[in-house]
Design an enzyme around this catalytic site. Structure first.
Site, PDB file in Angstrom:
ATOM      1  N   HIS A   5     -29.475 -10.544 -25.306  1.00 53.95           N
ATOM      2  CA  HIS A   5     -30.096  -9.349 -25.136  1.00 53.95           C
ATOM      3  C   HIS A   5     -31.386  -9.462 -24.636  1.00 53.95           C
ATOM      4  O   HIS A   5     -31.782  -8.575 -23.492  1.00 53.95           O
ATOM      5  CB  HIS A   5     -30.130  -8.705 -26.534  1.00 53.95           C
ATOM      6  CG  HIS A   5     -30.518  -7.175 -26.584  1.00 53.95           C
ATOM      7  ND1 HIS A   5     -29.940  -5.963 -26.721  1.00 53.95           N
ATOM      8  CD2 HIS A   5     -32.034  -6.923 -26.232  1.00 53.95           C
ATOM      9  CE1 HIS A   5     -30.862  -5.003 -26.489  1.00 53.95           C
ATOM     10  NE2 HIS A   5     -32.029  -5.565 -26.203  1.00 53.95           N
ATOM     11  N   GLU A   6     -32.229 -10.355 -25.194  1.00 51.10           N
ATOM     12  CA  GLU A   6     -33.501 -10.588 -24.323  1.00 51.10           C
ATOM     13  C   GLU A   6     -33.689 -11.272 -23.233  1.00 51.10           C
ATOM     14  O   GLU A   6     -34.453 -10.959 -22.320  1.00 51.10           O
ATOM     15  CB  GLU A   6     -34.515 -11.370 -25.362  1.00 51.10           C
ATOM     16  CG  GLU A   6     -34.680 -10.617 -26.921  1.00 51.10           C
ATOM     17  CD  GLU A   6     -35.008  -9.214 -26.992  1.00 51.10           C
ATOM     18  OE1 GLU A   6     -35.946  -8.986 -26.053  1.00 51.10           O
ATOM     19  OE2 GLU A   6     -34.497  -8.660 -27.927  1.00 51.10           O
TER      20      GLU A   6
ATOM     21  N   CYS B 286     -31.933  -1.335 -29.183  1.00 48.75           N
ATOM     22  CA  CYS B 286     -33.100  -1.936 -28.293  1.00 48.75           C
ATOM     23  C   CYS B 286     -34.483  -0.906 -28.604  1.00 48.75           C
ATOM     24  O   CYS B 286     -34.313   0.117 -28.778  1.00 48.75           O
ATOM     25  CB  CYS B 286     -32.773  -1.656 -26.792  1.00 48.75           C
ATOM     26  SG  CYS B 286     -34.195  -2.348 -25.798  1.00 48.75           S
ATOM     27  N   LEU B 287     -35.405  -1.812 -28.772  1.00 49.24           N
ATOM     28  CA  LEU B 287     -36.816  -1.137 -29.269  1.00 49.24           C
ATOM     29  C   LEU B 287     -37.246  -0.303 -28.070  1.00 49.24           C
ATOM     30  O   LEU B 287     -37.925   0.833 -28.290  1.00 49.24           O
ATOM     31  CB  LEU B 287     -37.995  -2.163 -29.431  1.00 49.24           C
ATOM     32  CG  LEU B 287     -37.592  -2.896 -30.888  1.00 49.24           C
ATOM     33  CD1 LEU B 287     -38.705  -3.966 -30.848  1.00 49.24           C
ATOM     34  CD2 LEU B 287     -37.678  -2.109 -31.745  1.00 49.24           C
TER      35      LEU B 287
ATOM     36  N   HIS C  49     -32.983  -8.589 -20.392  1.00 48.74           N
ATOM     37  CA  HIS C  49     -34.481  -8.214 -20.279  1.00 48.74           C
ATOM     38  C   HIS C  49     -35.362  -8.605 -19.142  1.00 48.74           C
ATOM     39  O   HIS C  49     -35.960  -8.025 -18.316  1.00 48.74           O
ATOM     40  CB  HIS C  49     -35.440  -7.981 -21.529  1.00 48.74           C
ATOM     41  CG  HIS C  49     -35.074  -6.642 -22.429  1.00 48.74           C
ATOM     42  ND1 HIS C  49     -35.220  -5.389 -22.159  1.00 48.74           N
ATOM     43  CD2 HIS C  49     -34.822  -6.524 -23.735  1.00 48.74           C
ATOM     44  CE1 HIS C  49     -34.910  -4.703 -23.039  1.00 48.74           C
ATOM     45  NE2 HIS C  49     -34.649  -5.249 -24.097  1.00 48.74           N
TER      46      HIS C  49
ATOM     47  N   GLY D 163     -36.162  -8.905 -31.888  1.00 47.07           N
ATOM     48  CA  GLY D 163     -36.443  -9.651 -30.364  1.00 47.07           C
ATOM     49  C   GLY D 163     -37.419  -8.787 -29.504  1.00 47.07           C
ATOM     50  O   GLY D 163     -37.236  -7.622 -29.688  1.00 47.07           O
TER      51      GLY D 163
ATOM     52  N   GLN E 191     -40.888  -5.287 -21.807  1.00 46.37           N
ATOM     53  CA  GLN E 191     -41.104  -4.153 -22.815  1.00 46.37           C
ATOM     54  C   GLN E 191     -42.408  -4.019 -23.164  1.00 46.37           C
ATOM     55  O   GLN E 191     -42.511  -2.742 -23.965  1.00 46.37           O
ATOM     56  CB  GLN E 191     -40.180  -4.371 -24.114  1.00 46.37           C
ATOM     57  CG  GLN E 191     -38.747  -4.518 -23.870  1.00 46.37           C
ATOM     58  CD  GLN E 191     -37.888  -4.946 -25.028  1.00 46.37           C
ATOM     59  OE1 GLN E 191     -37.881  -6.282 -25.639  1.00 46.37           O
ATOM     60  NE2 GLN E 191     -37.419  -3.703 -25.808  1.00 46.37           N
TER      61      GLN E 191
HETATM   62 ZN    ZN Z   1     -33.831  -4.519 -25.916  1.00 48.09          ZN
END
Ligand code: ZN
Length: 190
Positions: free
Chosen positions: A140-141, A98-99, A144, A45, A50
């Protein structure tokens, strides 16, 4: 085109994303770039903040979890202007990463079932129910685009334990195989 991923510590990750209009500039290209960026970083995701855009957009491809949940084989979706309508069930723990926060994985507690209203990449409106890992990734997304990170959901003790690691990430002291953008270092007084 692959885009650099914004690291932990950048204030854009703490900002609530804005709703977008159908004529948002180059939206199809942006969506394609976000998928390309996400795949290159081996994520499932990626949310617009991000990659430095404070808007309500995220993309998901949960197919790497097909072995755990066969229903996720072709679970590739775009969420525009998502709104969380409802959450159900007893919260459960799952180990998340998380990236924007490389090398940190922590158990996060979330509801198992969610109802989400959103538009897809064709601007078609949906109100769908999700469960299992799909719900987990969407939550999770979704966080963000609400300006929240999974680390915000940890206990004060866990947070204290990873604080120095988080500080290192925000200073750019990470070793990742994808391109990242770190917050500008604060100017020191001479
Ligand atoms: Zn994330």
């Amino acid at each position: 085109m692959k885009l650099p991923i914004i690291s932990y510590g950048d204030p854009i990750l703490k900002r609530k994303g804005e709703t977008i209009e159908k004529d948002y500039p180059d939206l199809p290209q942006l969506v394609a770039d976000m998928f390309e960026t996400m795949y290159a970083a081996h994520g499932v995701g990626l949310a617009a903040p991000q990659i430095g855009r404070s808007i309500r957009l995220f993309v998901i491809d949960a197919s790497p979890y097909e072995e755990d949940e066969p229903g996720l084989a072709n679970f590739k979706k775009v969420f525009i202007n998502a709104e969380l309508v409802d959450e159900e069930g007893e919260k459960w723990l799952f180990n998340e990463g998380c990236l924007s926060i490389p090398d940190i994985r922590e158990d996060v507690s979330r509801y198992p079932i969610i109802h989400v209203r959103y538009r897809d990449e064709h601007w078609v409106e949906h109100e769908d129910k999700f469960d299992g890992l799909a719900a987990r990734i969407i939550q999770h997304e979704y966080d963000h685009i609400e300006g929240k990170l999974f680390t915000d959901k940890l206990s004060p003790l866990r947070k204290a334990m990873i604080k120095s690691k988080l500080d290192s990430i925000s200073r750019g002291q990470v070793d990742v195989d994808y391109k990242m953008k770190f917050p500008a270092s604060k100017k020191r007084k001479r």
